[in-house]
Design an enzyme around this catalytic site. Structure first.
Site, mmCIF file in Angstrom:
data_model
loop_
_atom_site.group_PDB
_atom_site.id
_atom_site.type_symbol
_atom_site.label_atom_id
_atom_site.label_comp_id
_atom_site.label_asym_id
_atom_site.label_seq_id
_atom_site.Cartn_x
_atom_site.Cartn_y
_atom_site.Cartn_z
ATOM 1 N N SER A 42 0.821 -1.204 0.000
ATOM 2 C CA SER A 42 0.000 0.000 0.000
ATOM 3 C C SER A 42 0.864 1.267 0.000
ATOM 4 C CB SER A 42 -0.975 -0.038 1.183
ATOM 5 O OG SER A 42 -2.017 0.887 1.007
ATOM 6 N N ASP A 154 -5.895 -3.139 -2.486
ATOM 7 C CA ASP A 154 -4.872 -2.772 -1.502
ATOM 8 C C ASP A 154 -4.166 -3.983 -0.886
ATOM 9 O OD1 ASP A 154 -3.573 -1.657 0.864
ATOM 10 O OD2 ASP A 154 -4.893 0.059 0.617
#
Length: 262
Positions: A42, A154
């Protein structure tokens, strides 16, 4: 001939709190702390990817501190995410200079999550910007990235702090940076993003407890008091990253010295 020990830098997920990675990298660079490759999830993938593509971390810190990142959030009526991501795609291509994984100054491994299988996916080839975009795609916020037969979101969904990925890639020593589970944690639920990010935090605590012991050095900037959307506090968050890295310098130097004597 024996192979030299390999040091990995693992940068964890954390939305705006992940800007602390910039401060950590600044300190590591200033003190000539070596690392052979980067594994990022991320925001950790974003900061690590920009560094590997040649971005100066001091300049990046100043740029983000003075920039309104909301300009790059193309909000739309939700289909698969509130933010289409096209403006972010353009920004990432600019900042990465359209480099591929074979062009970077240190090897990169970026973590995303496949919605089809639920598996962690390690991105290691192709355009760096595309991999960053997949790794930061918070479900329900950013539109997912389609790659081959995968729908990628993510990295934090399946692997917030991918220490074991670093070990599987041959790391003899891991310097890990966690920006979620250090001190000063405050929970403020004010909008949809807060709900989604806080839910991911809760789901990932067990995974973090399992992997944190796999790192040789664990750096935890005290950024828990900041909202996951506090990009307007970039300067403060980066400074806290610097402070945490400086506090860990003696341990890092000791560990690297011991590693080099093996």
């Amino acid at each position: 001939m024996t192979q030299s020990p390999r040091i990995a830098l693992v940068l964890g997920a954390g939305s705006a709190r992940g800007l602390a990675h910039i401060g950590v990298l600044q300190v590591l660079i200033e003190n000539n702390i070596p690392f052979d490759f980067i594994v990022g999830s991320s925001m950790g993938a974003m900061v690590g990817g920009l560094y590997a593509c040649g971005t100066d971390m001091v300049m990046l810190g100043k740029m983000i501190d003075s920039m309104d990142l909301r300009v790059f959030f193309d909000v739309r009526l939700p289909r698969m995410g509130f933010i289409a991501g096209k403006k972010m795609d353009s920004l990432l291509k600019l900042l990465t200079k359209k480099m591929t994984f074979t062009d970077t100054r240190v090897p990169l491994h970026m973590v995303a999550t496949d919605l089809i299988t639920g598996d962690t996916v390690v991105l290691e080839s192709g355009p760096v910007a595309d991999a960053i975009r997949a790794s930061i795609s918070v479900p329900g916020v950013f539109s997912p990235v389609r790659k081959e037969d995968m729908i990628l979101v993510d990295g934090a969904v399946s692997n917030r702090l991918p220490v074991e990925i670093a070990r599987s890639r041959g790391a003899d020593m891991v310097i890990a940076v966690d920006v979620m589970f250090g001190g000063g944690k405050e929970i403020n639920i004010r909008n949809t993003l807060d709900v989604i990010i806080t839910s991911l935090d809760i789901m990932q605590r067990a995974q973090f407890e399992q992997v944190k012991g796999l790192s040789d050095v664990l750096i935890q900037p005290q950024v828990g008091c900041f909202s996951p959307r506090a990009f307007d506090k970039a300067g403060q968050i980066i400074d806290l990253g610097r402070q945490a890295a400086e506090a860990s310098l003696e341990q890092i130097l000791s560990k690297t010295a011991a590693l080099n004597r093996i």
